[in-house]
Design a protein around this motif. Structure first.
Motif, PDB file in Angstrom:
ATOM      1  N   VAL A   1      86.908  80.956  37.009  1.00 51.14           N
ATOM      2  CA  VAL A   1      85.658  80.254  36.725  1.00 51.14           C
ATOM      3  C   VAL A   1      84.476  81.090  37.214  1.00 51.14           C
ATOM      4  O   VAL A   1      83.491  81.258  36.501  1.00 51.14           O
TER       5      VAL A   1
ATOM      6  N   GLY B   1      82.063  80.336  34.287  1.00 53.35           N
ATOM      7  CA  GLY B   1      82.455  79.031  33.778  1.00 53.35           C
ATOM      8  C   GLY B   1      82.557  78.921  32.276  1.00 53.35           C
ATOM      9  O   GLY B   1      82.779  77.849  31.737  1.00 53.35           O
ATOM     10  N   LYS B   2      82.378  80.027  31.553  1.00 45.94           N
ATOM     11  CA  LYS B   2      82.372  80.003  30.090  1.00 45.94           C
ATOM     12  C   LYS B   2      83.463  80.911  29.536  1.00 45.94           C
ATOM     13  O   LYS B   2      83.893  81.855  30.183  1.00 45.94           O
TER      14      LYS B   2
ATOM     15  N   LEU C   1      92.837  74.204  34.911  1.00 42.94           N
ATOM     16  CA  LEU C   1      91.571  73.474  34.856  1.00 42.94           C
ATOM     17  C   LEU C   1      91.777  71.974  34.984  1.00 42.94           C
ATOM     18  O   LEU C   1      91.003  71.297  35.669  1.00 42.94           O
TER      19      LEU C   1
ATOM     20  N   ALA D   1      90.223  69.721  37.948  1.00 44.44           N
ATOM     21  CA  ALA D   1      89.330  68.615  37.576  1.00 44.44           C
ATOM     22  C   ALA D   1      89.833  67.292  38.161  1.00 44.44           C
ATOM     23  O   ALA D   1      89.030  66.482  38.644  1.00 44.44           O
TER      24      ALA D   1
ATOM     25  N   ILE E   1      86.452  71.098  40.271  1.00 38.41           N
ATOM     26  CA  ILE E   1      85.582  71.610  39.219  1.00 38.41           C
ATOM     27  C   ILE E   1      85.168  70.465  38.311  1.00 38.41           C
ATOM     28  O   ILE E   1      85.798  69.418  38.270  1.00 38.41           O
TER      29      ILE E   1
ATOM     30  N   LYS F   1      83.237  69.915  34.181  1.00 41.42           N
ATOM     31  CA  LYS F   1      82.758  70.588  32.974  1.00 41.42           C
ATOM     32  C   LYS F   1      81.555  69.844  32.429  1.00 41.42           C
ATOM     33  O   LYS F   1      81.637  68.700  32.029  1.00 41.42           O
TER      34      LYS F   1
ATOM     35  N   LYS G   1      79.795  73.970  30.741  1.00 39.34           N
ATOM     36  CA  LYS G   1      80.611  75.043  31.295  1.00 39.34           C
ATOM     37  C   LYS G   1      81.291  74.510  32.542  1.00 39.34           C
ATOM     38  O   LYS G   1      80.907  73.472  33.073  1.00 39.34           O
ATOM     39  N   TYR G   2      82.309  75.191  32.995  1.00 40.40           N
ATOM     40  CA  TYR G   2      83.014  74.756  34.199  1.00 40.40           C
ATOM     41  C   TYR G   2      82.249  75.229  35.424  1.00 40.40           C
ATOM     42  O   TYR G   2      81.799  76.380  35.494  1.00 40.40           O
ATOM     43  N   THR G   3      82.075  74.323  36.385  1.00 42.03           N
ATOM     44  CA  THR G   3      81.421  74.681  37.640  1.00 42.03           C
ATOM     45  C   THR G   3      82.230  74.137  38.811  1.00 42.03           C
ATOM     46  O   THR G   3      82.910  73.124  38.688  1.00 42.03           O
TER      47      THR G   3
END
Length: 62
Positions: A2, A7-8, A31, A35, A40, A42, A45-47
């Motif tokens: 990530v 994150g993309k 992911l 999550a 993380i 979304k 984008k994933y952060t």
């Protein structure tokens, strides 16, 4: 992963190669697990949720 890819595009060939992963299904499981543990999120984008964890990981990776 990530952090390395901001994150993309985590399923792109370049992203997978950067962490030596062969298939996107592994990324999907990774992911999903993060999550579920609220590590993380979304939003386009994933952060990484925890700012301190993100900074610590950045220091270890870069």
């Amino acid at each position: 992963m990530v952090l390395l890819n901001n994150g993309k595009n985590l399923f792109s060939g370049k992203a997978l190669d950067s962490v030596a992963i062969r298939t996107g299904s592994i990324v999907t499981r990774f992911l999903s697990g993060l999550a579920q543990k609220e590590i993380i999120v979304k939003n386009g984008k994933y952060t990484i949720q925890d700012v301190l964890l993100e900074k610590w990981m950045s220091r270890k990776i870069f």
